[in-house]
Design a protein around this motif. Sequence first.
Motif, PDB file in Angstrom:
ATOM      1  N   ALA A 207      10.331  -4.871   6.068  1.00 44.75           N
ATOM      2  CA  ALA A 207      10.779  -5.007   4.680  1.00 44.75           C
ATOM      3  C   ALA A 207       9.593  -5.322   3.767  1.00 44.75           C
ATOM      4  N   ALA A 208       8.706  -6.199   4.222  1.00 45.12           N
ATOM      5  CA  ALA A 208       7.511  -6.526   3.435  1.00 45.12           C
ATOM      6  C   ALA A 208       6.604  -5.309   3.310  1.00 45.12           C
ATOM      7  N   LEU A 209       6.484  -4.531   4.376  1.00 48.75           N
ATOM      8  CA  LEU A 209       5.662  -3.320   4.339  1.00 48.75           C
ATOM      9  C   LEU A 209       6.233  -2.302   3.362  1.00 48.75           C
ATOM     10  N   LEU A 210       7.549  -2.158   3.359  1.00 45.58           N
ATOM     11  CA  LEU A 210       8.185  -1.247   2.403  1.00 45.58           C
ATOM     12  C   LEU A 210       7.864  -1.645   0.965  1.00 45.58           C
ATOM     13  N   GLU A 211       7.945  -2.930   0.680  1.00 45.52           N
ATOM     14  CA  GLU A 211       7.630  -3.406  -0.672  1.00 45.52           C
ATOM     15  C   GLU A 211       6.173  -3.114  -1.030  1.00 45.52           C
ATOM     16  N   LEU A 212       5.271  -3.325  -0.086  1.00 47.65           N
ATOM     17  CA  LEU A 212       3.854  -3.030  -0.336  1.00 47.65           C
ATOM     18  C   LEU A 212       3.622  -1.538  -0.582  1.00 47.65           C
ATOM     19  N   LEU A 213       4.303  -0.696   0.185  1.00 47.06           N
ATOM     20  CA  LEU A 213       4.155   0.747  -0.010  1.00 47.06           C
ATOM     21  C   LEU A 213       4.673   1.174  -1.382  1.00 47.06           C
ATOM     22  N   LYS A 214       5.747   0.555  -1.829  1.00 47.50           N
ATOM     23  CA  LYS A 214       6.272   0.847  -3.172  1.00 47.50           C
ATOM     24  C   LYS A 214       5.286   0.372  -4.238  1.00 47.50           C
ATOM     25  N   GLN A 215       4.703  -0.796  -4.032  1.00 54.16           N
ATOM     26  CA  GLN A 215       3.697  -1.318  -4.957  1.00 54.16           C
ATOM     27  C   GLN A 215       2.480  -0.387  -4.987  1.00 54.16           C
ATOM     28  N   GLU A 216       2.054   0.054  -3.812  1.00 55.37           N
ATOM     29  CA  GLU A 216       0.922   0.977  -3.720  1.00 55.37           C
ATOM     30  C   GLU A 216       1.224   2.259  -4.497  1.00 55.37           C
ATOM     31  N   GLN A 217       2.443   2.751  -4.360  1.00 52.56           N
ATOM     32  CA  GLN A 217       2.831   3.970  -5.061  1.00 52.56           C
ATOM     33  C   GLN A 217       2.782   3.778  -6.573  1.00 52.56           C
ATOM     34  N   GLN A 218       3.250   2.651  -7.056  1.00 50.65           N
ATOM     35  CA  GLN A 218       3.193   2.366  -8.493  1.00 50.65           C
ATOM     36  C   GLN A 218       1.750   2.331  -8.983  1.00 50.65           C
ATOM     37  N   LEU A 219       0.873   1.718  -8.205  1.00 51.97           N
ATOM     38  CA  LEU A 219      -0.542   1.658  -8.575  1.00 51.97           C
ATOM     39  C   LEU A 219      -1.157   3.060  -8.604  1.00 51.97           C
ATOM     40  N   LEU A 220      -0.798   3.886  -7.633  1.00 51.81           N
ATOM     41  CA  LEU A 220      -1.332   5.244  -7.575  1.00 51.81           C
ATOM     42  C   LEU A 220      -0.834   6.099  -8.732  1.00 51.81           C
ATOM     43  N   VAL A 221       0.438   5.983  -9.060  1.00 51.74           N
ATOM     44  CA  VAL A 221       1.007   6.747 -10.170  1.00 51.74           C
ATOM     45  C   VAL A 221       0.348   6.341 -11.486  1.00 51.74           C
ATOM     46  N   ALA A 222       0.080   5.051 -11.638  1.00 52.05           N
ATOM     47  CA  ALA A 222      -0.563   4.548 -12.856  1.00 52.05           C
ATOM     48  C   ALA A 222      -2.083   4.722 -12.825  1.00 52.05           C
ATOM     49  N   ALA A 223      -2.610   5.259 -11.725  1.00 52.08           N
ATOM     50  CA  ALA A 223      -4.063   5.416 -11.526  1.00 52.08           C
ATOM     51  C   ALA A 223      -4.783   4.082 -11.688  1.00 52.08           C
ATOM     52  N   ASP A 224      -4.141   3.009 -11.238  1.00 55.06           N
ATOM     53  CA  ASP A 224      -4.712   1.666 -11.301  1.00 55.06           C
ATOM     54  C   ASP A 224      -5.352   1.348  -9.954  1.00 55.06           C
ATOM     55  N   ILE A 225      -6.614   1.744  -9.802  1.00 58.11           N
ATOM     56  CA  ILE A 225      -7.267   1.599  -8.507  1.00 58.11           C
ATOM     57  C   ILE A 225      -7.722   0.170  -8.229  1.00 58.11           C
ATOM     58  N   ASP A 226      -7.765  -0.673  -9.241  1.00 56.97           N
ATOM     59  CA  ASP A 226      -8.233  -2.049  -9.048  1.00 56.97           C
ATOM     60  C   ASP A 226      -7.332  -2.850  -8.113  1.00 56.97           C
TER      61      ASP A 226
ATOM     62  N   VAL B 257       4.045  10.259   0.916  1.00 55.41           N
ATOM     63  CA  VAL B 257       3.961  10.518  -0.531  1.00 55.41           C
ATOM     64  C   VAL B 257       2.726   9.836  -1.118  1.00 55.41           C
ATOM     65  N   ASN B 258       2.459   8.609  -0.692  1.00 51.88           N
ATOM     66  CA  ASN B 258       1.277   7.903  -1.185  1.00 51.88           C
ATOM     67  C   ASN B 258       0.007   8.639  -0.792  1.00 51.88           C
ATOM     68  N   GLY B 259      -0.010   9.197   0.400  1.00 48.80           N
ATOM     69  CA  GLY B 259      -1.160   9.996   0.826  1.00 48.80           C
ATOM     70  C   GLY B 259      -1.369  11.201  -0.069  1.00 48.80           C
ATOM     71  N   MET B 260      -0.269  11.839  -0.464  1.00 43.66           N
ATOM     72  CA  MET B 260      -0.369  12.976  -1.393  1.00 43.66           C
ATOM     73  C   MET B 260      -0.904  12.519  -2.744  1.00 43.66           C
ATOM     74  N   LEU B 261      -0.440  11.372  -3.213  1.00 44.33           N
ATOM     75  CA  LEU B 261      -0.930  10.840  -4.494  1.00 44.33           C
ATOM     76  C   LEU B 261      -2.423  10.517  -4.411  1.00 44.33           C
ATOM     77  N   ILE B 262      -2.843   9.968  -3.287  1.00 46.92           N
ATOM     78  CA  ILE B 262      -4.269   9.655  -3.099  1.00 46.92           C
ATOM     79  C   ILE B 262      -5.082  10.944  -3.130  1.00 46.92           C
ATOM     80  N   ASN B 263      -4.607  11.973  -2.432  1.00 50.34           N
ATOM     81  CA  ASN B 263      -5.317  13.259  -2.436  1.00 50.34           C
ATOM     82  C   ASN B 263      -5.386  13.855  -3.841  1.00 50.34           C
ATOM     83  N   LYS B 264      -4.317  13.701  -4.602  1.00 48.81           N
ATOM     84  CA  LYS B 264      -4.307  14.195  -5.982  1.00 48.81           C
ATOM     85  C   LYS B 264      -5.342  13.448  -6.823  1.00 48.81           C
ATOM     86  N   GLN B 265      -5.384  12.122  -6.684  1.00 54.48           N
ATOM     87  CA  GLN B 265      -6.367  11.328  -7.421  1.00 54.48           C
ATOM     88  C   GLN B 265      -7.789  11.706  -7.023  1.00 54.48           C
ATOM     89  N   MET B 266      -7.991  11.935  -5.725  1.00 56.53           N
ATOM     90  CA  MET B 266      -9.322  12.326  -5.254  1.00 56.53           C
ATOM     91  C   MET B 266      -9.708  13.686  -5.832  1.00 56.53           C
TER      92      MET B 266
END
Length: 156
Positions: free
Chosen positions: A18-37, A108-117
């Motif tokens: 459950a904690a991992l799921l929340e982190l993955l969702k947080q990671e996705q939000q950061l990737l969508v917002a292009a907030d790499i910090d 999906v996060n991997g795809m977002l990372i590839n898009k950002q790259m």
Amino acid sequence: MATVTPLDNLREEAQIMAALLELLKQEQQLLVAADIDGLPAVTSKKTALIAQMTLLSAQRHRALGKAGFPAEEAGMEAWIAAGADAHIAQSWKLLLEHTREAKELNRVNGMLINKQMGHTQGALQALQPLSSGANNFYSASGMSSTIPRSRGFLAG
């Protein structure tokens, strides 16, 4: 000495998932917002949770093996079918559902990372001088490269 069963860590595995799921969702939000910090902190937490999950899964597999079942996920299904109550079966089913959801979020996060790259690579290429040299206006010494230089011929 108490007998170790495949059930012993199931609740902890569910909490970590459950904690991992929340982190993955947080990671996705950061990737969508292009907030790499914020990504390094999420990544280190994610790595720690995955290490915990791996350890707990290995302990569950060992317990399954000691109980005479295959030391893998299919063994858990067999162990539950051999006599676990409905609550245990439901907990296992929920853990598997959360695991599938985590895998999809990670994909999906991997795809977002590839898009950002790709965007970053495009921006870097736009900043680099062309390799042909034909369109470079200045040489490395700062001299204009499009104006022909005099060769200093003397007529006479």
